[in-house]
Each structure stands twice: as C-alpha cells, then as structure tokens.
Design an enzyme around this catalytic site. Structure first.
Site, short mmCIF file in Angstrom:
data_model
loop_
_atom_site.label_atom_id
_atom_site.label_comp_id
_atom_site.label_asym_id
_atom_site.label_seq_id
_atom_site.Cartn_x
_atom_site.Cartn_y
_atom_site.Cartn_z
N HIS A 4 15.24 12.41 -21.31
CA HIS A 4 15.33 12.17 -22.76
C HIS A 4 14.03 12.73 -23.31
O HIS A 4 13.02 12.04 -23.38
CB HIS A 4 15.51 10.68 -23.07
CG HIS A 4 16.79 10.14 -22.48
ND1 HIS A 4 16.97 8.83 -22.15
CD2 HIS A 4 17.96 10.76 -22.16
CE1 HIS A 4 18.20 8.67 -21.66
NE2 HIS A 4 18.81 9.81 -21.65
N ASP A 22 20.84 17.53 -16.63
CA ASP A 22 21.51 16.25 -16.95
C ASP A 22 22.98 16.58 -17.14
O ASP A 22 23.37 17.16 -18.15
CB ASP A 22 20.88 15.66 -18.21
CG ASP A 22 21.46 14.30 -18.55
OD1 ASP A 22 22.25 13.77 -17.75
OD2 ASP A 22 21.11 13.76 -19.63
N ARG A 25 33.22 10.68 -19.03
CA ARG A 25 32.16 11.36 -19.79
C ARG A 25 32.10 12.78 -19.25
O ARG A 25 32.28 13.00 -18.05
CB ARG A 25 30.81 10.64 -19.63
CG ARG A 25 29.67 11.30 -20.39
CD ARG A 25 28.46 10.37 -20.61
NE ARG A 25 27.80 9.94 -19.40
CZ ARG A 25 27.89 8.72 -18.88
NH1 ARG A 25 28.63 7.80 -19.47
NH2 ARG A 25 27.24 8.39 -17.78
N HIS A 53 25.40 3.27 -17.42
CA HIS A 53 24.34 3.67 -16.48
C HIS A 53 24.53 3.02 -15.12
O HIS A 53 23.56 2.56 -14.50
CB HIS A 53 22.95 3.34 -17.05
CG HIS A 53 22.55 4.26 -18.17
ND1 HIS A 53 21.47 4.03 -18.98
CD2 HIS A 53 23.08 5.43 -18.60
CE1 HIS A 53 21.37 5.01 -19.87
NE2 HIS A 53 22.33 5.87 -19.66
N HIS A 55 21.06 14.45 -26.56
CA HIS A 55 19.62 14.15 -26.68
C HIS A 55 18.85 15.37 -26.22
O HIS A 55 19.37 16.20 -25.46
CB HIS A 55 19.25 12.91 -25.85
CG HIS A 55 19.69 13.00 -24.41
ND1 HIS A 55 18.98 13.68 -23.45
CD2 HIS A 55 20.78 12.51 -23.77
CE1 HIS A 55 19.61 13.60 -22.29
NE2 HIS A 55 20.72 12.91 -22.44
N TYR A 64 35.56 5.15 -22.99
CA TYR A 64 35.44 4.08 -22.00
C TYR A 64 36.39 2.96 -22.42
O TYR A 64 36.24 2.41 -23.52
CB TYR A 64 33.99 3.57 -21.95
CG TYR A 64 32.99 4.71 -21.86
CD1 TYR A 64 32.63 5.26 -20.64
CD2 TYR A 64 32.45 5.28 -23.03
CE1 TYR A 64 31.75 6.33 -20.57
CE2 TYR A 64 31.58 6.36 -22.97
CZ TYR A 64 31.23 6.88 -21.73
OH TYR A 64 30.36 7.95 -21.68
N HIS A 106 27.83 5.56 -27.61
CA HIS A 106 26.54 6.26 -27.47
C HIS A 106 26.55 7.56 -28.27
O HIS A 106 27.58 7.98 -28.80
CB HIS A 106 26.21 6.51 -25.99
CG HIS A 106 27.22 7.32 -25.22
ND1 HIS A 106 27.31 8.69 -25.33
CD2 HIS A 106 28.17 6.95 -24.31
CE1 HIS A 106 28.26 9.13 -24.51
NE2 HIS A 106 28.81 8.10 -23.89
N GLU A 147 27.43 15.34 -24.64
CA GLU A 147 28.00 14.38 -23.69
C GLU A 147 28.90 13.31 -24.31
O GLU A 147 28.60 12.12 -24.26
CB GLU A 147 26.87 13.70 -22.91
CG GLU A 147 25.73 13.14 -23.73
CD GLU A 147 24.69 12.44 -22.84
OE1 GLU A 147 25.08 11.52 -22.10
OE2 GLU A 147 23.50 12.82 -22.90
N ASP A 183 27.08 11.18 -13.10
CA ASP A 183 26.11 11.66 -14.08
C ASP A 183 24.80 11.83 -13.33
O ASP A 183 24.11 10.85 -13.02
CB ASP A 183 25.97 10.63 -15.22
CG ASP A 183 24.98 11.05 -16.31
OD1 ASP A 183 24.18 11.97 -16.07
OD2 ASP A 183 24.98 10.41 -17.38
N ASP A 193 0.82 -1.22 0.00
CA ASP A 193 0.00 0.00 0.00
C ASP A 193 0.85 1.27 0.00
O ASP A 193 0.39 2.34 0.37
CB ASP A 193 -0.96 -0.01 1.20
CG ASP A 193 -0.20 -0.05 2.52
OD1 ASP A 193 1.04 -0.23 2.49
OD2 ASP A 193 -0.84 0.11 3.58
N GLU A 211 29.43 16.00 -19.61
CA GLU A 211 28.10 16.31 -20.15
C GLU A 211 27.63 17.66 -19.63
O GLU A 211 27.66 17.91 -18.42
CB GLU A 211 27.10 15.22 -19.72
CG GLU A 211 25.66 15.51 -20.14
CD GLU A 211 24.71 14.36 -19.82
OE1 GLU A 211 24.96 13.63 -18.86
OE2 GLU A 211 23.71 14.22 -20.55
N1 GLY Z 1 21.82 10.44 -17.62
C1 GLY Z 1 21.36 9.82 -18.78
C2 GLY Z 1 21.93 10.46 -19.95
O1 GLY Z 1 22.90 11.16 -19.85
O2 GLY Z 1 21.40 10.33 -21.02
MN MN Z 2 23.51 12.23 -18.10
MN MN Z 3 22.32 12.82 -21.07
#
Ligand code: GLY
Ligand code: MN
Ligand code: MN
Length: 473
Positions: A377, A283, A438, A255, A370, A421, A366, A417, A272, A46, A440
């Site tokens: 996203h 982000d 990374r 992730h 985005h 890696y 990647h 971003e 991140d 609940d 970003e």
């Molecule tokens: N944190 C997810 C991305 O950077 O797309």
């Molecule tokens: Mn991110």
């Molecule tokens: Mn991102």
C-alpha cells in the site's frame, strides 16, 4: 517454467533521486534532510526478523545494511552514516560496506561511521534554516533530533545557524515515489511477472492434484508453499505481504492468511499474493476452481467481477482520476448484484439507488485500487490536494466534503481489484453462498492509458480452465 534472468539494481538511479530530492528541498525553501533506515526487529528472544531497509532510505541510497542514515542538503551534498568494518562481527553476520568504500559504491559525497552519529549530526544539520525528517515513522527520532538541535543552539554564539523549522520529509518523498522512474518500472514489471508465474504454478499444481486424484489432504498452506517456491527460485526476496490463500468460504474473509483449510473440488480458491523483487511489490489476486471447472453460479459471479475489472482498467488514463476506476467497477458490480438477485430490484431499485444507499456494501466493502511500489500500500496522497474540496458520496450512503480524487499521471502504479463476497443470509440466493471472488492486477499509467504488469497469469475463466486442463492459455 523457465527461470528469468536476474536483474540488478542500477546504482545510478538513487543518485538521480537524491538530485531530484535536493531540487524539491530548494523549491520548498532549502535546508537539510535527515533520514534513517529501518531498525532490525527482534522476532523472539535473540532471533530477528529478516532485515528489510526502510523504503524511503533504500529508494535514495540502494544501501541495504541496518544502522545507516542519509543526510542530504539542498545543494545536493550527501553524507552516509554507516557501520564501520568489524572483522569479528563480519564472520557472523556478513560483509559490511564500511565508510571507506561507501562513496565509490553508492555515489555519496562522503561516508562516516554511524558510531559517531551524536557527535557528527549537530555539525551536519547546523548552518541550515530548515531541518527535514520523516514525522511519525521512526520511534524516538523526534526526541533525538531535539537533542541534536540543543547542541547546535549552544553553538549559535560561535555564529552557527540553528534550524528554526522542522518539516516532514515524507511530504516530499511520498510524492516523489508516487511517480515511478524508468528503473523502478523495470523492477515493478519483474515483480509483476514473478508474481504472475507463482499464480500459474499454484493453479497448475492444484489442477494436477485434482486430475490425479491427489487432492485429499491438500490444504491452503500447500498452495502457499508453491507461491514461495516460485518467488524464491525467480530471485524475489519473498512475499511482499502475507500471502492470502483462501479456500471455499474463507474467501469471504478479505485477508485470510494461508491456513490449514482443505482444498475441495467444487469450491473456489482465492489467492492474493505478490512477491517483493529488489524492493518492489507485486500484488495479484486470482480466484480459480479447485477442481479445474467453474460451476454455473461461480462463473456467473466471476464474470461480473471480471467485467467490473475491465471497466476500471478502461478508466485508467492520464488526466483521469483514480476514483473513476472505482466508480466504473462499482457500477458493474451493482448491476450484477441486481441481475443475479443478490439485491432485490423491487427493494433496491436501479444501480444509482444501490450506490446512493450503499446497499452493495455487504458484497463489496473495499476500494478498487491502491498505490503500489516499494510498499504494497504505497505512499502518495489519494487526493488532489491543490484543488478545492467538493461534496462527494462517502461510500456508506452519506456525503462528505473533501478534496477531489487524485489526477492520474504516467508512472503512477495502482492495483485494480474488484471483488464480490457472498455470506449466507436471509434473502440471499443460496446458490451463491460462500462464494468469494477477487481479481487483482497491477497497472502503470502510460501516456495513453495503462499497462498491466501481471497478466502472465490467466484471468478469463476459459483461460483458467484451459490452464487447469493442462493446456497453455
Ligand atoms: N493484498 C492486499 C491488498 O490487495 O491490498
Ligand atoms: Mn492483493
Ligand atoms: Mn491490493
């Protein structure tokens, strides 16, 4: 770190968006739009997840109670269906706005009880030729719409027009939301600033532990706690997505959620994380040395990623295409892979060959950006749908025929971003093993280029090291 003065949502902004949506409905043939908010979701037994309204619904209403619907026709007339007041439930769950107060509070033309929805909806959608609702988002909505349409059809003998077309409301709303209005940009700047302050806090805390010899026993989740602390103290709802805190080799998992891996001097930590502020996401990724100083190979790769990001940022301008930012970053990354020996020149040739054969993919798998907005996203097509398809690289060493990348316009917001890696493998120089980097930032397209929303967090390696030595950058 100082507290930022809280912002408030502008009640006029949703009204203006409803007027713009009505205009878009008229341009698309008219009709009536029906839009539910998100349901409450059970977490276990609940207990519910913290409630968050549907992004489209909140964009158009600013209303954050569950069990609510917006009906908007192409003349601009708006009806809100919401929970009626309930003194007993309000003792447990808090205040309800109620249909009596909703028109003055939200600027809708009328508000009715959602408890009467099945009785009311046929009357609201009857008389229109086109019925708009979001396809494939709200479970059971299409079946519910069918039932309301059945009721309207039975009234056709009394002269009521029944909609003959159902169309996807998201097609209109996604495009509207892609270009942010002034009020949205104000909130996104704040989401970016708070996200950046949280990253600064993380780096400062980590450096403090390292300086004071208190890193022992510190783990990824201790840094996550610092993020959450800063988000909440600055008035954000919390993280906009699960925070990634990746120590050492975990940074090669794109992730990786904050877990219990120890923070070790000599290793990097990739964070991140972004907050959600009044419905809008930040982000942001920073990668920093746990002990406060980059090693030579860490700095070498870091500077390649930073140069790739600078190249991508330089490509963000109105009239350019989103894809150009990715292509610019990719060229710098691929050159870096050749220069460092991550890719063997004798085998892979030059940058064009590396890109053409997608030999970069083990190290960069990647995209470079985005859309960002209410959803991390965010909505909006990545393709320029009104242009003919063209042949283009598919990023996996082949070719694909599809529409060209989206042309950028002021008010669009994208992340930038790039990353590198490096997993251990034969032929990969050992000094780079387990390094994941990374960087970003969030960028809004302006009339002349772009504005970065997240640069309150240092990004140059010297600035990061200075911050971690306890010196303001
Ligand atoms: N944190 C997810 C991305 O950077 O797309
Ligand atoms: Mn991110
Ligand atoms: Mn991102």
């Amino acid at each position: 770190m100082s507290l930022l003065p809280p912002l408030t949502a502008d009640p006029e902004a949703p009204r203006q968006r409803r007027a713009r949506l009505a205009e878009a409905l008229r341009a698309a043939g008219g009709g009536v739009a029906v839009l539910p908010t998100a349901p409450e979701r059970v977490r276990n037994r609940d207990t519910h997840h913290p409630y968050r309204p549907d992004s489209h619904f909140h964009y158009l209403t600013g209303f954050d109670e569950p069990e609510a619907w917006l009906v908007l026709d192409s003349s601009g007339r708006s009806t809100l269906l919401c929970r009626p007041r309930h003194p007993e439930r309000e003792v447990w769950d808090g205040h309800r706005l109620g249909p009596e107060a909703a028109p003055a509070a939200l600027g809708v033309d009328e508000a009715l009880s959602v408890e009467e929805i099945d009785h009311l909806m046929p009357g609201l959608i009857g008389g229109h030729a086109i019925l708009w609702f979001p396809f494939g988002v709200h479970e059971g909505l299409a079946a519910r719409v069918e039932r309301w349409l059945d009721v309207v059809r039975a009234r056709e003998r009394q002269g009521v027009t029944c909609p003959t077309q159902c169309r996807d409301l998201s097609a209109l709303l996604d495009e509207m939301r892609l270009v942010k209005d002034a009020h949205e940009l104000q909130l996104m700047r704040r989401a970016g600033t708070i996200s950046a302050l949280a990253h600064v806090r993380v780096m400062e805390r980590c450096a403090q532990w390292a300086r004071e010899g208190r890193l022992d026993g510190r783990r990824e989740y201790h840094l996550e706690a610092e993020l959450l602390h800063e988000f909440r103290r600055q008035g954000a709802a919390g993280p906009a997505y699960p925070s990634i805190v990746a120590a050492g080799a975990n940074a090669c998992v794109l992730h990786h959620p904050a877990g219990d891996a120890p923070l070790k001097p000599g290793e990097l930590c990739l964070v991140d994380a972004g907050c959600e502020y009044l419905g809008y996401a930040g982000d942001l990724t920073r990668t920093f040395p746990v002990g406060g100083r980059f090693s030579a190979p860490q700095r070498e790769l870091y500077e390649i990623v930073l140069a790739a990001q600078a190249a991508a940022i330089g490509a963000l301008r109105p009239g350019g295409r989103l894809r150009e930012a990715h292509d610019a970053a990719l060229r710098v990354l691929c050159q870096g892979m050749l220069d460092t020996g991550l890719l063997d020149r004798n085998r892979h040739g030059d940058v064009d060959e590396v890109i053409g054969t997608a030999a970069y993919r083990p190290y960069y798998m990647h995209g470079t950006g985005h859309w960002l907005g209410r959803d991390v996203h965010d909505v909006g097509s990545y393709l320029q749908e009104d242009e003919p398809p063209i042949e283009q690289p598919d990023g996996a060493g082949g070719w694909v025929v599809r529409k060209p990348s989206r042309v950028l316009r002021p008010g669009m917001v994208t992340t930038v971003e790039p990353g590198l890696y490096v997993r251990p493998a034969e032929g990969v120089p050992e000094r780079y093993w387990h390094i994941g980097i990374r960087i970003e930032d969030d960028a809004v397209i302006t009339p002349t280029g772009c504005e970065l929303l997240t640069r309150d967090a240092p990004v140059h390696p010297d600035e990061i090291e200075a911050l971690m030595r306890g010196k303001a950058p």
